[in-house]
Design a protein around this motif. Sequence first.
Motif, PDB file in Angstrom:
ATOM      1  N   LEU A   1       0.796  -0.919  -0.232  1.00 49.23           N
ATOM      2  CA  LEU A   1      -0.041   0.022   0.182  1.00 49.23           C
ATOM      3  C   LEU A   1       0.710   1.575  -0.214  1.00 49.23           C
ATOM      4  O   LEU A   1      -0.150   2.154  -0.301  1.00 49.23           O
ATOM      5  CB  LEU A   1      -0.986   0.207   0.949  1.00 49.23           C
ATOM      6  N   LYS A   2       2.190   0.887   0.475  1.00 51.51           N
ATOM      7  CA  LYS A   2       3.271   2.776   0.329  1.00 51.51           C
ATOM      8  C   LYS A   2       2.854   2.812  -0.362  1.00 51.51           C
ATOM      9  O   LYS A   2       2.697   4.227  -0.386  1.00 51.51           O
ATOM     10  CB  LYS A   2       4.473   1.894   0.647  1.00 51.51           C
TER      11      LYS A   2
ATOM     12  N   LYS B   1       4.692   3.201  10.146  1.00 55.34           N
ATOM     13  CA  LYS B   1       3.980   3.316   9.245  1.00 55.34           C
ATOM     14  C   LYS B   1       2.801   4.600   9.451  1.00 55.34           C
ATOM     15  O   LYS B   1       2.417   5.058  10.688  1.00 55.34           O
ATOM     16  CB  LYS B   1       3.621   2.407   8.491  1.00 55.34           C
ATOM     17  N   LEU B   2       2.418   5.165   8.174  1.00 57.77           N
ATOM     18  CA  LEU B   2       1.635   6.074   8.240  1.00 57.77           C
ATOM     19  C   LEU B   2       0.251   4.919   7.550  1.00 57.77           C
ATOM     20  O   LEU B   2      -0.416   4.494   6.836  1.00 57.77           O
ATOM     21  CB  LEU B   2       1.592   6.493   6.946  1.00 57.77           C
ATOM     22  N   MET B   3      -1.201   4.647   8.961  1.00 55.29           N
ATOM     23  CA  MET B   3      -2.961   4.675   8.680  1.00 55.29           C
ATOM     24  C   MET B   3      -3.195   5.408   7.955  1.00 55.29           C
ATOM     25  O   MET B   3      -3.544   6.631   9.293  1.00 55.29           O
ATOM     26  CB  MET B   3      -2.403   3.385   9.151  1.00 55.29           C
TER      27      MET B   3
ATOM     28  N   TYR C   1     -13.338   1.259   7.564  1.00 56.22           N
ATOM     29  CA  TYR C   1     -13.684   2.042   6.927  1.00 56.22           C
ATOM     30  C   TYR C   1     -12.910   3.098   6.105  1.00 56.22           C
ATOM     31  O   TYR C   1     -13.710   3.176   5.385  1.00 56.22           O
ATOM     32  CB  TYR C   1     -14.897   2.999   8.278  1.00 56.22           C
ATOM     33  N   ALA C   2     -12.240   3.045   6.691  1.00 59.85           N
ATOM     34  CA  ALA C   2     -10.583   3.909   6.301  1.00 59.85           C
ATOM     35  C   ALA C   2      -9.981   3.880   5.175  1.00 59.85           C
ATOM     36  O   ALA C   2      -8.784   4.784   4.586  1.00 59.85           O
ATOM     37  CB  ALA C   2      -9.925   4.600   7.342  1.00 59.85           C
ATOM     38  N   GLY C   3      -9.957   2.517   4.187  1.00 56.95           N
ATOM     39  CA  GLY C   3      -9.143   2.192   3.873  1.00 56.95           C
ATOM     40  C   GLY C   3      -8.423   1.751   3.213  1.00 56.95           C
ATOM     41  O   GLY C   3      -7.776   1.288   2.414  1.00 56.95           O
ATOM     42  N   LEU C   4      -7.952   0.438   4.486  1.00 59.63           N
ATOM     43  CA  LEU C   4      -8.058  -0.601   4.176  1.00 59.63           C
ATOM     44  C   LEU C   4      -8.625  -2.065   4.411  1.00 59.63           C
ATOM     45  O   LEU C   4      -9.269  -1.939   4.336  1.00 59.63           O
ATOM     46  CB  LEU C   4      -6.779  -0.966   5.614  1.00 59.63           C
TER      47      LEU C   4
END
Length: 606
Positions: free
Chosen positions: A80-81, A116-118, A409-412
């Motif tokens: 996803l990075k 990491k940025l979640m 819900y946030a896109g993962l």
Amino acid sequence: MPEAPSIDDGNFDENNKKLLHFFEDITSNANDVQKNVLNEILSCNSGVEYLQRHGLIINGNNDDYENFKKIMPIVTYEDLKPDIDRIADGDRSPILCSQPISEFLTSSGTSGGERKLMPTIEEELGRRSLLYSLLMPVMNKFVPDLQKGKGMYFLFIKSEAKTPGGLLARPVLTSYYKSSYFKKRPYDPYTNYTSPNETILCLDSYQSMYSQMLCGLCQNTQVLRVGAVFASGFIRAVRFLEKHWPILCRDIETGTLNPQINDPMVRESVMKILKPDPDLAEFIEMECSKESWKGIIPRLWPNTKYVDVIVTGTMSQYIPTLKYYGNDLPLVCTMYASSECYFGINLDPLCEPSEVAYTLIPTMGFFEFLPVARDDQGPQKSNKYDKDNLVDLVDVKLGHEYELVVTTYAGLYRYRVGDILKVAGFKNKAPQFHFVCRKNVALSIDSDKTDEVELHDAVLKASTHLVPFETSLTEYTSYADTSTNPGHYVLYWEINNDESDETLIPTSVFEDCCLTIEESLNSVYRQCRVSDKSIGPLEIKVVENGTFDKLMDYAISNGASINQYKAPRCVNYAPIIELLNSRVVLSYFSPKCPKWVPDQKQWLSS
């Protein structure tokens, strides 16, 4: 899907009943709730680039669930990075989520390397608040009348960073504490703290710790529960008190605040609580001056009913210290959460730490589980798994281990969290899990793989050799040193020795510790040591007292959160290794090879 109840602050018992009824409802209907959660996530995000890229077409019917299961891959952060970097750089198109990404939540950075940025969205704050609201109703079933007092919790924030595109990047707890959900929260017994908001929100860690400890001491008889996020954080607070109690007592005696606390908002909030109290100051001085600090928590806060900290996973090493300071007060682990998603709660909070099991809340996200097996469980359990092996929440099997995979819900979407969980039971239709370890936090020199739990168990066993010398292991980490030939495991130990002189302990004792660890590791490691000669003798390096405080300070100075910080069990970052090596007092090696049975070689095929 059942809606979360609207809770007012009027009737404590009635609010508890509503929340517990809601929890019963969603766990009884976990399968339907989970399918509805996934349908909601997909319908809300039907047009995002990521789903379209993988060919997932959203129709708004039951086919969406089946198509998702067939099409969408299992991913890691590295997958996803590139998309996350685009968002961080300012791309506001719907890449992962149709709703605007409000900020990034940063991982602790101590488990697998980089921070990491979640991605997260505004509505996630409400979802997290729901989980918090469930904690007090559960606790009150086991420890009644908690609403009649306060909690002394040591909570902290860290400074925020901004991505090139202008989005905030900060730890999940900093995000929550700085939100209106926390700062403007209505009265809730669970969040009725001795610490004013201003002391929690103070960026200066010394001023924050000092003022929170001072407020906790001033309200000592009102305190019914104490804690922090992790056990290590709470112990750090106790050790702060050991060092600073004389000046804290002086403030309480005189009703004046130490001039080192110079944040105006902190001073104002503390002065509303701090009043001259010579009797309390004398009492604190009397207790803190005693030779032993055993039971210091119930001695200073006599109405304390339990210590609320995470003591699962590697935090379990702190259990003896917590029991020493707490005089065997119950150790309570209430919830299971991460930067990616909040997951579940412990419905049996007074259980032994080794028995803690978290019930996953079906409304928090869509949960799937990837079956896993330990590397030393034999070739018959060494299958490689793909998305077709993923198991739904309600289909996991008792006693089996799984890696948690989450869609948020946030896109993962089908994101591997990296936590290994073991099914311990069920609450209605919702499974309960023991936290086993973080995946891939391991030592490896050759074909060996030593995971965090295995290493921890071996270290605990070895540390018993120190007991006859009135010495205990305070903290440890490890390093796979491949600069030697052959490479070998290095363990850095900080020990608590009343004599403050490690040389009073015979060399043979530390050598026995080395050998005990090696004897406790898996057969692959032992074959590499004995037969293949591809691993050298294990080494223990004893470091100066305070080394791990220095290590924490270093991590915090480089952006780690004081709330999320955990001493890393395995390290490979050169500056950290340099710091540790600079503080080594003595070094010891295993005196001989561990035992190994040749007929176990067949297990190496994995």
